[in-house]
Scaffold this motif. Structure first.
Motif, PDB file in Angstrom:
ATOM      1  N   GLY A 161      -0.452  -8.077  -0.273  1.00  0.00           N
ATOM      2  CA  GLY A 161       0.838  -7.849  -0.898  1.00  0.00           C
ATOM      3  C   GLY A 161       1.994  -8.552  -0.209  1.00  0.00           C
ATOM      4  N   PHE A 162       3.157  -8.514  -0.887  1.00  0.00           N
ATOM      5  CA  PHE A 162       4.364  -9.169  -0.374  1.00  0.00           C
ATOM      6  C   PHE A 162       5.602  -8.305  -0.618  1.00  0.00           C
ATOM      7  N   PHE A 163       6.517  -8.347   0.332  1.00  0.00           N
ATOM      8  CA  PHE A 163       7.880  -7.871   0.098  1.00  0.00           C
ATOM      9  C   PHE A 163       8.666  -9.038  -0.486  1.00  0.00           C
ATOM     10  N   CYS A 164       9.692  -8.732  -1.263  1.00  0.00           N
ATOM     11  CA  CYS A 164      10.495  -9.787  -1.900  1.00  0.00           C
ATOM     12  C   CYS A 164      11.690 -10.156  -1.034  1.00  0.00           C
ATOM     13  N   LEU A 165      11.822 -11.448  -0.733  1.00  0.00           N
ATOM     14  CA  LEU A 165      12.967 -11.913   0.059  1.00  0.00           C
ATOM     15  C   LEU A 165      14.286 -11.624  -0.643  1.00  0.00           C
ATOM     16  N   GLY A 166      14.284 -11.720  -1.971  1.00  0.00           N
ATOM     17  CA  GLY A 166      15.513 -11.490  -2.721  1.00  0.00           C
ATOM     18  C   GLY A 166      15.996 -10.055  -2.662  1.00  0.00           C
ATOM     19  N   CYS A 167      15.130  -9.129  -2.275  1.00  0.00           N
ATOM     20  CA  CYS A 167      15.501  -7.708  -2.193  1.00  0.00           C
ATOM     21  C   CYS A 167      15.802  -7.268  -0.759  1.00  0.00           C
ATOM     22  N   TRP A 168      15.958  -8.246   0.114  1.00  0.00           N
ATOM     23  CA  TRP A 168      16.158  -7.950   1.539  1.00  0.00           C
ATOM     24  C   TRP A 168      17.289  -6.954   1.777  1.00  0.00           C
ATOM     25  N   GLU A 170      18.687  -4.983  -0.638  1.00  0.00           N
ATOM     26  CA  GLU A 170      18.781  -4.036  -1.746  1.00  0.00           C
ATOM     27  C   GLU A 170      18.286  -2.656  -1.330  1.00  0.00           C
ATOM     28  N   SER A 171      18.757  -1.619  -2.047  1.00  0.00           N
ATOM     29  CA  SER A 171      18.394  -0.255  -1.660  1.00  0.00           C
ATOM     30  C   SER A 171      18.163   0.683  -2.843  1.00  0.00           C
ATOM     31  N   ASP A 172      17.866   0.121  -4.026  1.00  0.00           N
ATOM     32  CA  ASP A 172      17.568   0.948  -5.187  1.00  0.00           C
ATOM     33  C   ASP A 172      16.061   1.183  -5.252  1.00  0.00           C
ATOM     34  N   GLU A 173      15.628   2.413  -4.979  1.00  0.00           N
ATOM     35  CA  GLU A 173      14.203   2.716  -4.905  1.00  0.00           C
ATOM     36  C   GLU A 173      13.485   2.542  -6.237  1.00  0.00           C
ATOM     37  N   LYS A 174      14.225   2.537  -7.353  1.00  0.00           N
ATOM     38  CA  LYS A 174      13.593   2.446  -8.666  1.00  0.00           C
ATOM     39  C   LYS A 174      13.493   1.019  -9.180  1.00  0.00           C
ATOM     40  N   SER A 175      14.190   0.077  -8.536  1.00  0.00           N
ATOM     41  CA  SER A 175      14.146  -1.298  -9.047  1.00  0.00           C
ATOM     42  C   SER A 175      14.011  -2.325  -7.928  1.00  0.00           C
ATOM     43  N   LYS A 176      15.079  -2.500  -7.156  1.00  0.00           N
ATOM     44  CA  LYS A 176      15.067  -3.487  -6.076  1.00  0.00           C
ATOM     45  C   LYS A 176      15.321  -2.790  -4.744  1.00  0.00           C
ATOM     46  N   HIS A 177      14.410  -2.979  -3.825  1.00  0.00           N
ATOM     47  CA  HIS A 177      14.541  -2.334  -2.508  1.00  0.00           C
ATOM     48  C   HIS A 177      13.741  -3.138  -1.502  1.00  0.00           C
ATOM     49  N   SER A 178      14.280  -3.241  -0.303  1.00  0.00           N
ATOM     50  CA  SER A 178      13.596  -4.010   0.746  1.00  0.00           C
ATOM     51  C   SER A 178      12.262  -3.390   1.143  1.00  0.00           C
ATOM     52  N   ARG A 179      12.026  -2.129   0.773  1.00  0.00           N
ATOM     53  CA  ARG A 179      10.809  -1.422   1.154  1.00  0.00           C
ATOM     54  C   ARG A 179       9.738  -1.436   0.066  1.00  0.00           C
ATOM     55  N   ILE A 180      10.037  -1.963  -1.101  1.00  0.00           N
ATOM     56  CA  ILE A 180       9.033  -2.022  -2.158  1.00  0.00           C
ATOM     57  C   ILE A 180       8.142  -3.242  -1.936  1.00  0.00           C
ATOM     58  N   LYS A 181       6.840  -3.005  -1.876  1.00  0.00           N
ATOM     59  CA  LYS A 181       5.891  -4.097  -1.704  1.00  0.00           C
ATOM     60  C   LYS A 181       5.163  -4.333  -3.027  1.00  0.00           C
ATOM     61  N   TYR A 182       4.827  -5.592  -3.280  1.00  0.00           N
ATOM     62  CA  TYR A 182       4.189  -5.966  -4.533  1.00  0.00           C
ATOM     63  C   TYR A 182       2.846  -6.634  -4.260  1.00  0.00           C
ATOM     64  N   MET A 183       1.879  -6.357  -5.125  1.00  0.00           N
ATOM     65  CA  MET A 183       0.657  -7.133  -5.062  1.00  0.00           C
ATOM     66  C   MET A 183       0.985  -8.567  -5.455  1.00  0.00           C
ATOM     67  N   ARG A 208       5.154 -10.639   4.362  1.00  0.00           N
ATOM     68  CA  ARG A 208       4.140  -9.585   4.418  1.00  0.00           C
ATOM     69  C   ARG A 208       4.518  -8.398   5.299  1.00  0.00           C
ATOM     70  N   LYS A 209       5.257  -8.630   6.373  1.00  0.00           N
ATOM     71  CA  LYS A 209       5.558  -7.557   7.319  1.00  0.00           C
ATOM     72  C   LYS A 209       7.059  -7.362   7.471  1.00  0.00           C
ATOM     73  N   GLN A 210       7.452  -6.105   7.662  1.00  0.00           N
ATOM     74  CA  GLN A 210       8.848  -5.814   7.960  1.00  0.00           C
ATOM     75  C   GLN A 210       9.202  -6.348   9.342  1.00  0.00           C
ATOM     76  N   ILE A 211      10.409  -6.906   9.446  1.00  0.00           N
ATOM     77  CA  ILE A 211      10.846  -7.459  10.738  1.00  0.00           C
ATOM     78  C   ILE A 211      10.998  -6.351  11.777  1.00  0.00           C
ATOM     79  N   ILE A 212      11.578  -5.222  11.340  1.00  0.00           N
ATOM     80  CA  ILE A 212      11.733  -4.078  12.239  1.00  0.00           C
ATOM     81  C   ILE A 212      10.514  -3.178  12.061  1.00  0.00           C
ATOM     82  N   PRO A 213       9.679  -3.016  13.084  1.00  0.00           N
ATOM     83  CA  PRO A 213       8.455  -2.216  12.927  1.00  0.00           C
ATOM     84  C   PRO A 213       8.758  -0.742  12.697  1.00  0.00           C
ATOM     85  N   ASP A 214       7.843  -0.083  12.014  1.00  0.00           N
ATOM     86  CA  ASP A 214       8.013   1.342  11.715  1.00  0.00           C
ATOM     87  C   ASP A 214       7.396   2.239  12.767  1.00  0.00           C
TER      88      ASP A 214
END
Length: 320
Positions: free
Chosen positions: A268-275, A277-290, A17-23
């Motif tokens: 929502g959740f961030f995906c562990l598998g995208c930890w 990744e850096s493609d903003e249109k598909s897989k990225h550690s910053r994309i959150k999903y319901m 649910r939360k990024q390890i490094i705070p923003d």
């Protein structure tokens, strides 16, 4: 990342649910200390009681609720602190109680930064939506100057979420309005315009891995869209550091989605598998999903497994 109870679906175990490094957003501004709710002391200045609560009781409760929904949150909070009766009236507003129950820090942030450009009804309706205001991703944050949902990529990159200081806003406002009057008249017109703004909190803002930026003074920040009628051609100042720009984080707070009339919530959740990744249109550690979107994402990009020889790091695989 935290452990989840055993009754949750298996796919949830592949999310966090939360990024390890705070923003260093408003979430990290010690809101519970700055704005303790329900003690009647924070920002509850005495309001004239020429129209006391017993006079309000002459009106139908449904009408009172409609009026309260049209108050901005700081005003509603002050009204609530006047007496037990006004507290009861505000607590009878279903939309307000849903927000307080599921996301009290949003109320704390709004009161603390004096975000009065929108009413309680608008806040509730926004929290019941899920999409970013400027793209189709899950908007897991609120931009509190004008109360709109926004994703990480938009609030760190797009012009409309880069607020203006008082000096910048005044300069652009007078230029955009083609004001030819003297400076005193121009400033009066600027104040009369009542542009959406907030008063930032002192603290550190922007990505922690860049050290964050310590802001010791409170800044009056204005919504860029309200000042500049057309963002096209207005450009961004060369000083914009996107994820390292403190002003981009001063009006941002994490926001869940209210479901079923405010009775339930999806954070929502961030995906562990995208930890990694850096493609903003598909897989990225910053994309959150319901929660309902995460299974479809995993089905599309492959199940999540631990990386070989890298304990604690995960990846998507499409083949067994």
């Amino acid at each position: 990342m935290g452990m989840y109870p055993p009754h949750l679906p298996d796919f949830v175990l592949h999310g966090y649910r939360k990024q390890i490094i705070p923003d260093n957003k408003l979430d990290d501004a010690q809101l519970e200390i700055r704005c303790p709710l329900d003690n009647g002391r924070h920002d509850c200045k005495t309001i004239s009681t020429c129209f006391p609560a017993n006079e309000l009781d002459r009106l139908p409760l449904e009408l009172i609720i409609e009026v309260l929904l049209q108050l901005d949150i700081p005003s509603l909070t002050r009204f609530r602190g006047l007496s037990r009766r006004t507290m009861e009236l505000v607590n009878s507003v279903r939309q307000y109680t849903a927000i307080i129950e599921h996301c009290p820090n949003i109320i704390r942030a709004i009161v603390s930064i004096q975000a009065d450009g929108f009413d309680c009804g608008t806040l509730y309706r926004t929290l019941c939506t899920s999409r970013c205001s400027t793209c189709n991703l899950f908007g897991d944050h609120l931009y509190l100057i004008d109360c709109c949902r926004v994703c990480y990529f938009c609030f760190t990159q797009r012009a409309e979420y880069f607020p203006l200081t008082s000096r910048e806003a005044y300069k652009l406002f007078t230029h955009n309005a083609n004001l030819q009057s003297n400076a005193k008249s121009s400033r009066k017109l600027f104040k009369l315009a009542k542009l959406p703004s907030i008063l930032s909190l002192p603290g550190r803002y922007a990505r922690a891995w860049r050290g964050g930026k310590l802001q010791s003074r409170r800044l009056q920040l204005y919504d860029r869209r309200a000042v500049v009628q057309s963002l096209t051609g207005s450009g961004l100042p060369q000083s914009d550091k996107t994820t390292g720009e403190p002003k981009r984080f001063m009006a941002i707070i994490t926001a869940p989605v209210l479901l079923n009339g405010g009775r339930e919530v999806d954070r929502g959740f961030f995906c562990l598998g995208c930890w990694d990744e850096s493609d903003e249109k598909s897989k990225h550690s910053r994309i959150k999903y319901m929660t309902e979107e995460l299974p479809g994402h995993i089905a599309k990009y492959g199940r999540v497994v631990e990386r070989p020889r890298m304990p604690g790091r995960f990846m998507h695989v499409t083949k067994d």
